[in-house]
Structure formats: C-alpha cells, structure tokens
Write a protein that holds these residues in place. Structure first.
Motif, mmCIF file in Angstrom:
data_model
loop_
_atom_site.group_PDB
_atom_site.id
_atom_site.type_symbol
_atom_site.label_atom_id
_atom_site.label_comp_id
_atom_site.label_asym_id
_atom_site.label_seq_id
_atom_site.Cartn_x
_atom_site.Cartn_y
_atom_site.Cartn_z
ATOM 1 N N LEU A 99 -16.815 -27.170 68.390
ATOM 2 C CA LEU A 99 -17.327 -26.096 69.233
ATOM 3 C C LEU A 99 -17.377 -24.773 68.471
ATOM 4 O O LEU A 99 -18.362 -24.025 68.565
ATOM 5 N N LEU A 100 -16.338 -24.473 67.714
ATOM 6 C CA LEU A 100 -16.318 -23.212 66.973
ATOM 7 C C LEU A 100 -17.412 -23.186 65.910
ATOM 8 O O LEU A 100 -18.071 -22.149 65.706
ATOM 9 N N LEU A 101 -17.620 -24.292 65.232
ATOM 10 C CA LEU A 101 -18.693 -24.364 64.238
ATOM 11 C C LEU A 101 -20.052 -24.105 64.886
ATOM 12 O O LEU A 101 -20.864 -23.313 64.388
ATOM 13 N N LEU A 102 -20.305 -24.772 66.003
ATOM 14 C CA LEU A 102 -21.587 -24.623 66.683
ATOM 15 C C LEU A 102 -21.764 -23.215 67.241
ATOM 16 O O LEU A 102 -22.847 -22.624 67.146
ATOM 17 N N VAL A 126 -14.795 -16.275 61.746
ATOM 18 C CA VAL A 126 -14.698 -15.868 63.154
ATOM 19 C C VAL A 126 -13.392 -15.105 63.373
ATOM 20 O O VAL A 126 -12.317 -15.600 63.007
ATOM 21 N N PRO A 127 -13.431 -13.901 63.950
ATOM 22 C CA PRO A 127 -12.196 -13.176 64.285
ATOM 23 C C PRO A 127 -11.309 -14.033 65.177
ATOM 24 O O PRO A 127 -11.790 -14.665 66.120
ATOM 25 N N HIS A 128 -10.016 -14.032 64.897
ATOM 26 C CA HIS A 128 -9.101 -14.972 65.553
ATOM 27 C C HIS A 128 -7.834 -14.254 65.983
ATOM 28 O O HIS A 128 -7.384 -13.298 65.343
ATOM 29 N N ARG A 129 -7.260 -14.762 67.084
ATOM 30 C CA ARG A 129 -5.984 -14.220 67.561
ATOM 31 C C ARG A 129 -5.143 -15.356 68.133
ATOM 32 O O ARG A 129 -5.667 -16.230 68.833
ATOM 33 N N ILE A 130 -3.857 -15.357 67.830
ATOM 34 C CA ILE A 130 -2.921 -16.343 68.384
ATOM 35 C C ILE A 130 -2.269 -15.751 69.626
ATOM 36 O O ILE A 130 -1.770 -14.621 69.613
ATOM 37 N N LEU A 131 -2.278 -16.513 70.705
ATOM 38 C CA LEU A 131 -1.663 -16.112 71.972
ATOM 39 C C LEU A 131 -0.421 -16.965 72.180
ATOM 40 O O LEU A 131 -0.524 -18.191 72.216
ATOM 41 N N ARG A 132 0.730 -16.348 72.328
ATOM 42 C CA ARG A 132 1.991 -17.106 72.430
ATOM 43 C C ARG A 132 2.495 -17.130 73.871
ATOM 44 O O ARG A 132 2.545 -16.103 74.548
ATOM 45 N N TRP A 133 2.879 -18.340 74.299
ATOM 46 C CA TRP A 133 3.488 -18.517 75.618
ATOM 47 C C TRP A 133 4.976 -18.246 75.469
ATOM 48 O O TRP A 133 5.710 -19.038 74.897
ATOM 49 N N ALA A 148 -6.356 -19.962 60.038
ATOM 50 C CA ALA A 148 -6.944 -20.057 58.699
ATOM 51 C C ALA A 148 -8.328 -20.688 58.751
ATOM 52 O O ALA A 148 -9.251 -20.266 58.033
ATOM 53 N N MET A 149 -8.507 -21.706 59.603
ATOM 54 C CA MET A 149 -9.821 -22.338 59.737
ATOM 55 C C MET A 149 -10.839 -21.372 60.324
ATOM 56 O O MET A 149 -11.990 -21.318 59.885
ATOM 57 N N ALA A 150 -10.415 -20.601 61.348
ATOM 58 C CA ALA A 150 -11.324 -19.624 61.936
ATOM 59 C C ALA A 150 -11.753 -18.594 60.889
ATOM 60 O O ALA A 150 -12.932 -18.210 60.827
ATOM 61 N N ALA A 151 -10.794 -18.171 60.049
ATOM 62 C CA ALA A 151 -11.127 -17.215 58.986
ATOM 63 C C ALA A 151 -12.102 -17.829 57.989
ATOM 64 O O ALA A 151 -13.021 -17.160 57.505
ATOM 65 N N GLN A 152 -11.902 -19.113 57.680
ATOM 66 C CA GLN A 152 -12.799 -19.797 56.755
ATOM 67 C C GLN A 152 -14.222 -19.852 57.311
ATOM 68 O O GLN A 152 -15.204 -19.730 56.567
ATOM 69 N N ILE A 153 -14.335 -20.033 58.625
ATOM 70 C CA ILE A 153 -15.654 -20.086 59.263
ATOM 71 C C ILE A 153 -16.235 -18.678 59.442
ATOM 72 O O ILE A 153 -17.432 -18.503 59.587
ATOM 73 N N ARG A 183 -24.734 -16.277 64.917
ATOM 74 C CA ARG A 183 -25.461 -15.737 63.768
ATOM 75 C C ARG A 183 -26.957 -15.632 64.042
ATOM 76 O O ARG A 183 -27.644 -14.813 63.440
ATOM 77 N N GLY A 184 -27.455 -16.450 64.944
ATOM 78 C CA GLY A 184 -28.877 -16.429 65.256
ATOM 79 C C GLY A 184 -29.247 -15.492 66.389
ATOM 80 O O GLY A 184 -30.414 -15.447 66.795
ATOM 81 N N ARG A 185 -28.280 -14.739 66.919
ATOM 82 C CA ARG A 185 -28.557 -13.832 68.036
ATOM 83 C C ARG A 185 -28.171 -12.407 67.659
ATOM 84 O O ARG A 185 -27.021 -12.137 67.310
ATOM 85 N N LYS A 186 -29.086 -11.511 67.741
ATOM 86 C CA LYS A 186 -28.839 -10.123 67.390
ATOM 87 C C LYS A 186 -27.842 -9.495 68.361
ATOM 88 O O LYS A 186 -27.989 -9.583 69.582
ATOM 89 N N GLY A 187 -26.815 -8.889 67.809
ATOM 90 C CA GLY A 187 -25.823 -8.196 68.626
ATOM 91 C C GLY A 187 -24.765 -9.094 69.240
ATOM 92 O O GLY A 187 -23.877 -8.615 69.951
ATOM 93 N N ALA A 188 -24.826 -10.403 68.987
ATOM 94 C CA ALA A 188 -23.852 -11.331 69.571
ATOM 95 C C ALA A 188 -22.534 -11.271 68.800
ATOM 96 O O ALA A 188 -22.514 -11.046 67.585
ATOM 97 N N LYS A 189 -21.440 -11.475 69.519
ATOM 98 C CA LYS A 189 -20.107 -11.461 68.913
ATOM 99 C C LYS A 189 -19.325 -12.680 69.389
ATOM 100 O O LYS A 189 -19.456 -13.116 70.526
ATOM 101 N N LEU A 190 -18.474 -13.202 68.485
ATOM 102 C CA LEU A 190 -17.676 -14.388 68.785
ATOM 103 C C LEU A 190 -16.228 -14.140 68.411
ATOM 104 O O LEU A 190 -15.938 -13.564 67.353
#
Length: 453
Positions: A50-53, A95-102, A88-93, A59-66
């Motif tokens: 899903l993240l790859l897609l 994509v800005p990433h954040r870990i949410l801890r329970w 690390a995978m999100a960074a490789q792709i 990238r194909g939409r102007k002004g879009a953010k993920l």
C-alpha cells in the motif's frame, strides 16, 4: 510464518501480477481521496504494498502529500525494533514517517480488541494533528473473507455479515477523518507480487501465525473451505450482498425516524408507538437501537437480546412504567414512546473541564463550547441533577414543561458546588457564554457498528 507457508506465498506472488499504478489511481479516484493522505504502515507485506502504491500515486498528483504512521503496541519485545524497521523502509521509499506508541498498562484479556481500538485512536489523533483527512489501510480480499467467517461464527446478523466498507468515518466527531480501503477487492497474492517487484523485505509479525488468535484460525479455515467453492472471492461477494441488504434496512429505518420520531435539542427522543408496532420487526429493532444510542450518548445501540426484550414488551403492551436499557429510560405516555437519558447514568458521566476558548463532548450526547469566560477560571461540566434544578427554581428561572428527570440529565456548568449556569436553559451570567449542541443524530453512524477489522 513456517517454511511451507513462505514457499506457498512466494509461489503465489510469482503467479500473481503486481498492482499497477493505473489500477491504484482508479481506486483512489473512486474513493474521492483528498490530496493529503496517510498510510497505516506496519511494515508488513500488505501495508508495504500500500505504501509503495500510495507513494507513486502522490508523485503523480500536484500538491499531494503522503504520511506514514506506525503504531508500536509494545506488546512484544521486538515491537520497537520492528517499528524502527518500518521507519527505515518509509525513509527508503521517501515518505515522511512517525511512530505512534501505545503507552500505559495493557489489559490481560481481550488484548487484540484493545490493541485494535488503541491503534485506531492513535492513528485518528495523528491524522487530526497533521491535518490529514484520509487514512489508508491495507485490508484486502482475504481480510474481507476472514472477517465474514469470524462474524458468522459469532452468530452475527445482516450488519455483522456485511462487507467492510471501502470508506467510512473513523469518528462521528469533527474534525472527521475517513478510513479508506483502496485494496479491498484485490487478493493478497497481488500485494505480495507488488512488494516482490520492488525488491523490498517486509517486516513479518509472528503473531500473524499464532493460532491462539481467531483471525489466524479463520485464515487457516479459509484455505480448507476453498475446495468446496467457499473461497475468498465467494465469501467477499456474499458479504457485499449483505451490505446491500443492510443499506436497504437502514434506509427504511431512517424513513420511519424521519416521519414518526422527533428529536429534542435537550437530548431525548419520542416516537409514535403505533408506527413502531406496525413496522417489520427488524425495522422496529433498528429504530429502537438508534434512539437508545442517541439518548445514551453512544455511537452504537445495545445488545440484541436487550433490544428484543424491550421491543416485545412494547408490542405486547407490557412496558409498564418504563424500562431502562443501555443507560436510557424508555416509557410510554399517551401512545408515544419517550427515550431519555437515565439520570443516574448522566450523573456517572465523567466531567468535562473547560476554560475560555475550549470545547469538548460531555456524556457522549452534547458538544459544548465555552466561548467567553474569565480567563483565570476553569469550569466543570457535569449533570445538572436535582441540586442544580433546585438552584434554578430558587432563582425563578424559566424552565420548560417536561419531566424533571429530563432536566436532571442536562449538563450544568459548575465551580465546585456552585452552579454557574445551564446552557440549554440560558441561565449563565453576563460574563459566561457557553454554547451547546447535539453531538449526533439518531440513525447516522460513523461506520459499521459490527466492524472490528
């Protein structure tokens, strides 16, 4: 995952075609996805696909953010390391990433349900803080079929057996965030092929193969049922048919509510008894569930057994002086069924604390906004109760002609034992401006009440 399962999955992904950018874009278009979206990213093969897609789509939409959010439940020793791998995978792709801890104590039973609820609460909060309107999750065809089997085993009716929707709101409260499932009609093998083509190694959660969990058992059962024709596609189609049936029932329910029920801004409802009795049993039960949920400040109605007992008492004229259900009082008067908050339940509702400029929800029923007040003061919203009503009568406040119990269950603005005012009754002082509105209307749900996937 054992070696046999890994081999089967690998060979399946080799046979399956990866999901194309055009296919994904078509699904996102049909869901009317916004330009700022997030992916619930565990690092597993499904969410990685899903993240790859999604990254290609953005990238194909102007002004879009993920954005990508990973929830670390802290339930296993390896969970923190797995979350870091996902980051690390999100960074490789890219994509800005954040870990949410329970954080906090974890329950000793019902852990999967508690973890699911915590996950969605964390994701909803993160989306709201980032101004994200759509959260993408990687549920796919087999997830849909497994969910159907689990609900069938629990004896679910139409609502429970209905398909997971491709789109729903995560909460009835604003700002709203939609949960989108753009992969829901795609088999797992195609997602695995998408990951394989990208030459990325997903994080594998060992709990996904732990047969102590019902969903894992359902996955194994699905493989055994496939030779009988009960494969994932067939079960998903049956779930979709149930969803259409549910939509028809909901439309009939809403029609009865619109024509024969009245909703008071004071948080109670009335419905004509003859209309309720004349309706088909399923419609009558749904109307009751919607009204009890509304008056009780809940997103969903009470358990079916309790509803059926009250419905039967109404049809047989045996409601007597009234009954309580789900923190709500149901009583007949002049052929009209009144559904109102039980006073004791309102008094048990947690207090809402407000300062000037703040707002919040009290008792699940009312949204309150303190727009003007002395800046150095903090106020408590709790039930008006008999003491508050006595105070208002002593002030000779103009009170509406209705049962005292309805007024007792209204919110009051307090400082200690001193009643500052009751927003519904317009009794606040000149320095206080407190607005109140209903949080939700009956029959309008944020999502499928049976949905737990």
């Amino acid at each position: 995952m054992n070696a046999q399962d890994e081999t089967a999955r690998s060979s399946s992904s080799l046979r399956a075609a990866p999901v194309t950018a055009r296919e994904f874009a078509s699904r996102m278009s049909s869901l009317d996805a916004g330009k700022t979206v997030a992916v619930a990213f565990s690092g597993g093969p499904d969410s990685l696909a899903l993240l790859l897609l999604a990254s290609r789509w953005v990238r194909g939409r102007k002004g879009a953010k993920l954005h990508a959010f990973t929830v670390d439940h802290g339930l296993r020793a390896a969970s923190a390391a797995e979350a870091r791998r996902a980051a690390a995978m999100a960074a490789q792709i890219g994509v800005p990433h954040r870990i949410l801890r329970w954080k906090g104590e974890k329950p000793s039973s019902g852990i999967q349900a508690a973890a699911r609820d915590a996950r969605y609460a964390l994701l909803l909060s993160a989306c709201r803080k980032a101004g994200i309107g759509d959260l993408l999750v990687a549920h796919h065809l087999e997830d849909q079929a497994e969910t159907f089997l689990l609900r069938l085993a629990r004896g679910s009716g139409v609502d429970g057996l209905a398909a997971m929707p491709a789109s729903r709101f995560l909460s009835a409260d604003a700002p709203q965030v939609r949960l989108l499932r753009p992969l829901l009609d795609l088999p797992r093998g195609r997602l695995a092929a998408t990951v394989s083509k990208a030459r990325l190694a997903p994080v594998l959660d060992p709990s996904n193969e732990d047969e102590r969990f019902d969903r894992v058992k359902a996955r194994k059962a699905l493989a055994l049922l496939a030779p009988l024709g009960l494969d994932a596609s067939r079960l998903a189609r049956t779930a979709a048919q149930m969803a259409r049936a549910r939509e028809a029932l909901e439309a009939e329910t809403q029609a009865l509510l619109s024509e024969h029920a009245s909703i008071s801004p004071l948080g109670f409802a009335e419905v004509r008894g003859d209309a309720l009795a004349a309706a088909p049993a399923e419609t009558g039960l749904r109307v009751l569930a919607a009204l009890v949920a509304f008056a009780g400040g809940r997103d969903y109605g009470p358990r079916l057994a309790g509803l059926e007992a009250v419905h039967a008492a109404i049809l047989e004229g045996e409601l007597g002086r009234g009954r309580t259900l789900g923190g709500v009082k149901l009583a007949f008067r002049n052929g009209v069924l009144t559904v109102s908050r039980e006073v004791s339940a309102a008094r048990r509702a947690p207090s809402l604390w407000l300062r000037a400029g703040e707002e919040g929800v009290w008792d699940g029923r009312f949204r309150l906004s303190l727009t003007r007040a002395p800046r150095n003061l903090r106020f408590e919203v709790r039930a008006l109760g008999p003491e508050g009503l006595s105070d208002l009568r002593a002030r000779k406040a103009a009170l509406p002609q209705m049962p005292s119990a309805v007024l007792h269950a209204l919110p009051g603005l307090w400082q200690g034992r001193k009643l500052i005012g009751a927003p519904h009754l317009e009794t606040s002082g000149p320095d206080i401006e407190l607005h109140v509105s209903l949080r939700r209307m009956p029959g309008r749900k944020s999502g499928n009440p049976a949905e737990k996937a």
